[in-house]
Design a protein around this motif. Structure first.
Motif, mmCIF file in Angstrom:
data_model
loop_
_atom_site.group_PDB
_atom_site.id
_atom_site.type_symbol
_atom_site.label_atom_id
_atom_site.label_comp_id
_atom_site.label_asym_id
_atom_site.label_seq_id
_atom_site.Cartn_x
_atom_site.Cartn_y
_atom_site.Cartn_z
ATOM 1 N N LYS A 1 2.089 14.536 71.050
ATOM 2 C CA LYS A 1 1.014 14.643 70.066
ATOM 3 C C LYS A 1 1.436 13.935 68.789
ATOM 4 O O LYS A 1 2.634 13.849 68.491
ATOM 5 C CB LYS A 1 0.684 16.108 69.787
ATOM 6 C CG LYS A 1 1.894 16.982 69.539
ATOM 7 C CD LYS A 1 1.527 18.450 69.561
ATOM 8 C CE LYS A 1 2.770 19.324 69.476
ATOM 9 N NZ LYS A 1 2.462 20.758 69.550
ATOM 10 N N PRO A 2 0.480 13.411 68.007
ATOM 11 C CA PRO A 2 0.845 12.625 66.813
ATOM 12 C C PRO A 2 1.650 13.417 65.805
ATOM 13 O O PRO A 2 2.576 12.896 65.181
ATOM 14 C CB PRO A 2 -0.518 12.220 66.234
ATOM 15 C CG PRO A 2 -1.476 12.327 67.370
ATOM 16 C CD PRO A 2 -0.973 13.435 68.233
ATOM 17 N N HIS A 3 1.301 14.683 65.600
ATOM 18 C CA HIS A 3 1.980 15.537 64.633
ATOM 19 C C HIS A 3 2.262 16.891 65.267
ATOM 20 O O HIS A 3 1.581 17.306 66.211
ATOM 21 C CB HIS A 3 1.132 15.746 63.367
ATOM 22 C CG HIS A 3 0.667 14.491 62.723
ATOM 23 N ND1 HIS A 3 1.503 13.646 62.011
ATOM 24 C CD2 HIS A 3 -0.564 13.917 62.683
ATOM 25 C CE1 HIS A 3 0.812 12.622 61.558
ATOM 26 N NE2 HIS A 3 -0.445 12.756 61.950
ATOM 27 N N ASP A 4 3.245 17.574 64.742
ATOM 28 C CA ASP A 4 3.574 18.920 65.183
ATOM 29 C C ASP A 4 3.726 19.802 63.942
ATOM 30 O O ASP A 4 4.019 19.295 62.850
ATOM 31 C CB ASP A 4 4.891 18.897 65.979
ATOM 32 C CG ASP A 4 5.130 20.174 66.760
ATOM 33 O OD1 ASP A 4 4.251 21.068 66.762
ATOM 34 O OD2 ASP A 4 6.207 20.295 67.383
ATOM 35 N N PHE B 1 12.421 27.520 51.780
ATOM 36 C CA PHE B 1 11.779 27.064 53.012
ATOM 37 C C PHE B 1 10.448 26.401 52.733
ATOM 38 O O PHE B 1 9.856 26.580 51.661
ATOM 39 C CB PHE B 1 11.606 28.216 54.008
ATOM 40 C CG PHE B 1 10.779 29.372 53.520
ATOM 41 C CD1 PHE B 1 9.393 29.339 53.585
ATOM 42 C CD2 PHE B 1 11.393 30.510 53.024
ATOM 43 C CE1 PHE B 1 8.630 30.413 53.152
ATOM 44 C CE2 PHE B 1 10.651 31.591 52.585
ATOM 45 C CZ PHE B 1 9.259 31.545 52.656
ATOM 46 N N ALA B 2 9.996 25.625 53.715
ATOM 47 C CA ALA B 2 8.682 24.990 53.667
ATOM 48 C C ALA B 2 8.154 24.908 55.088
ATOM 49 O O ALA B 2 8.928 24.786 56.045
ATOM 50 C CB ALA B 2 8.768 23.590 53.052
ATOM 51 N N SER B 3 6.851 24.982 55.227
ATOM 52 C CA SER B 3 6.225 24.898 56.542
ATOM 53 C C SER B 3 4.870 24.237 56.391
ATOM 54 O O SER B 3 4.137 24.512 55.430
ATOM 55 C CB SER B 3 6.074 26.295 57.154
ATOM 56 O OG SER B 3 5.574 26.222 58.475
ATOM 57 N N GLU B 4 4.540 23.359 57.338
ATOM 58 C CA GLU B 4 3.272 22.624 57.254
ATOM 59 C C GLU B 4 2.672 22.521 58.648
ATOM 60 O O GLU B 4 3.349 22.151 59.605
ATOM 61 C CB GLU B 4 3.520 21.224 56.688
ATOM 62 C CG GLU B 4 2.258 20.412 56.475
ATOM 63 C CD GLU B 4 2.565 19.068 55.837
ATOM 64 O OE1 GLU B 4 2.291 18.034 56.477
ATOM 65 O OE2 GLU B 4 3.079 19.051 54.703
ATOM 66 N N PRO B 5 1.388 22.848 58.794
ATOM 67 C CA PRO B 5 0.761 22.710 60.116
ATOM 68 C C PRO B 5 0.627 21.245 60.503
ATOM 69 O O PRO B 5 0.672 20.349 59.654
ATOM 70 C CB PRO B 5 -0.613 23.364 59.923
ATOM 71 C CG PRO B 5 -0.895 23.185 58.462
ATOM 72 C CD PRO B 5 0.443 23.301 57.767
ATOM 73 N N ALA B 6 0.445 21.018 61.789
ATOM 74 C CA ALA B 6 0.278 19.645 62.265
ATOM 75 C C ALA B 6 -0.929 18.985 61.613
ATOM 76 O O ALA B 6 -0.889 17.809 61.245
ATOM 77 C CB ALA B 6 0.132 19.641 63.784
ATOM 78 N N TYR B 7 -1.995 19.754 61.426
ATOM 79 C CA TYR B 7 -3.223 19.255 60.807
ATOM 80 C C TYR B 7 -3.744 20.328 59.849
ATOM 81 O O TYR B 7 -3.671 21.520 60.151
ATOM 82 C CB TYR B 7 -4.280 18.941 61.866
ATOM 83 C CG TYR B 7 -3.819 17.904 62.867
ATOM 84 C CD1 TYR B 7 -3.914 16.548 62.594
ATOM 85 C CD2 TYR B 7 -3.257 18.301 64.077
ATOM 86 C CE1 TYR B 7 -3.472 15.600 63.495
ATOM 87 C CE2 TYR B 7 -2.809 17.360 64.993
ATOM 88 C CZ TYR B 7 -2.919 16.013 64.694
ATOM 89 O OH TYR B 7 -2.468 15.085 65.593
ATOM 90 N N PRO B 8 -4.290 19.939 58.709
ATOM 91 C CA PRO B 8 -4.735 20.922 57.709
ATOM 92 C C PRO B 8 -5.786 21.889 58.223
ATOM 93 O O PRO B 8 -5.881 23.018 57.740
ATOM 94 C CB PRO B 8 -5.299 20.048 56.582
ATOM 95 C CG PRO B 8 -4.643 18.712 56.761
ATOM 96 C CD PRO B 8 -4.449 18.544 58.237
ATOM 97 N N ASP B 9 -6.588 21.465 59.204
ATOM 98 C CA ASP B 9 -7.681 22.319 59.683
ATOM 99 C C ASP B 9 -7.301 23.145 60.902
ATOM 100 O O ASP B 9 -8.162 23.756 61.535
ATOM 101 C CB ASP B 9 -8.911 21.464 59.996
ATOM 102 C CG ASP B 9 -8.641 20.405 61.064
ATOM 103 O OD1 ASP B 9 -7.449 20.117 61.338
ATOM 104 O OD2 ASP B 9 -9.619 19.866 61.630
#
Length: 288
Positions: free
Chosen positions: A260-263, A5-13
């Motif tokens: 929103k631009p990213h999720d 698995f992999a998971s990434e927030p919409a924005y690093p901060d």
């Protein structure tokens, strides 16, 4: 069952409001519903707190009990609600919520549950995989998206439209004729889509939050079969990389209108037994 698995927030901060939990025999994926600026909540707990607390509770339940998944989900929602019902006003529509996918592997069958608009894919080695997503949110949301989709992302007008859109959808959340997610009411579990399939009919499964499923459903970068191939050959992180690459080419939502631009984006790939494709009999909650 092997799980990647992999998971990434919409924005690093910003905190990742998705949750992934897995053992050799069970997987849980939750997508916390982000609350945009300007939308008030009477709950002092964050969406991340909710998705991570419920997700870890469900994973523990699945490893300790062979009970029906809707029953375990109801117990999990009830437990998390008990953790803050004395400190927060949980009657308010802005209480934290999340979509849920639960997958449990046994020697001879695979149990699954989907609540909300995250996506479960079963690869039965048929020409096309079986794609399972609770689309009631989309059915409710579609008539209310016109103004939001017409505005350029990143503008104050778009932010206002997004806030109004989220507040409007709150009126349909966990209501008959609306859509269902995990929040404060354990009865929402009764509305989940569920089924059981023989283990030897499933070669692989994929669990995706909508931020990862957008690769196919929004951006049209590949088919569901190609998505499974990408997960098998390059892994979940590559799938998320392609999502971000597409989003960066359209930062203001002019090609692909979106709220929103990213999720937050999460993808899980599980390998199980493999056989030729078979027909699969599904037992899902009645359409509303």
């Amino acid at each position: 069952m092997r799980v990647a698995f992999a998971s990434e927030p919409a924005y690093p901060d910003r905190p990742n409001e998705d949750f992934i939990g897995a053992t050799a025999d069970a997987v849980v994926l939750l997508d916390g519903a982000s609350i945009p600026p300007g939308v008030t909540s009477a709950c002092s707990h964050s969406v991340r707190w909710y998705s991570h607390t419920l997700g870890s509770t469900l994973l523990a339940e699945m490893t300790q009990s062979a009970g029906p998944l809707p029953e375990l989900l109801a117990q999990g929602i009830k437990h998390v609600t008990s953790l803050h019902d004395f400190t927060c006003d949980l009657t308010h529509g802005g209480s934290p919520s999340a979509t849920v996918i639960m997958l449990r592997h046994t020697a001879d069958h695979l149990d699954w549950l989907v609540l909300g608009d995250s996506t479960l894919i079963l690869d039965t080695r048929a020409p096309e995989p079986l794609v399972l997503c609770d689309d009631r949110l989309e059915q409710v949301a579609a008539p209310h998206r016109a103004r939001l989709d017409s505005l350029r992302g990143g503008t104050p007008e778009h932010a206002d439209a997004r806030r109004e859109y989220v507040e409007t959808l709150g009126q349909y959340r966990n209501r008959d004729g609306g859509f269902w997610v995990a929040s404060t009411d354990p009865l929402a579990a009764d509305q989940a889509l569920t089924a059981t399939i023989p283990t030897d009919q499933v070669h692989a499964t994929a669990l995706l939050t909508d931020g990862a499923a957008d690769t196919v459903s929004r951006y049209g970068l590949m088919t569901w079969r190609q998505l499974l191939d990408t997960l098998a050959q390059d892994g979940p992180a590559e799938l998320i990389r392609r999502v971000r690459e597409a989003e960066r080419t359209d930062p203001h939502g002019e090609r692909w209108p979106r709220s929103k631009p990213h999720d937050d984006a999460s993808a899980v790939y599980c390998i199980g037994s493999s056989v030729a494709g078979h027909q699969v009999s599904l037992c899902c909650a009645p359409a509303l």
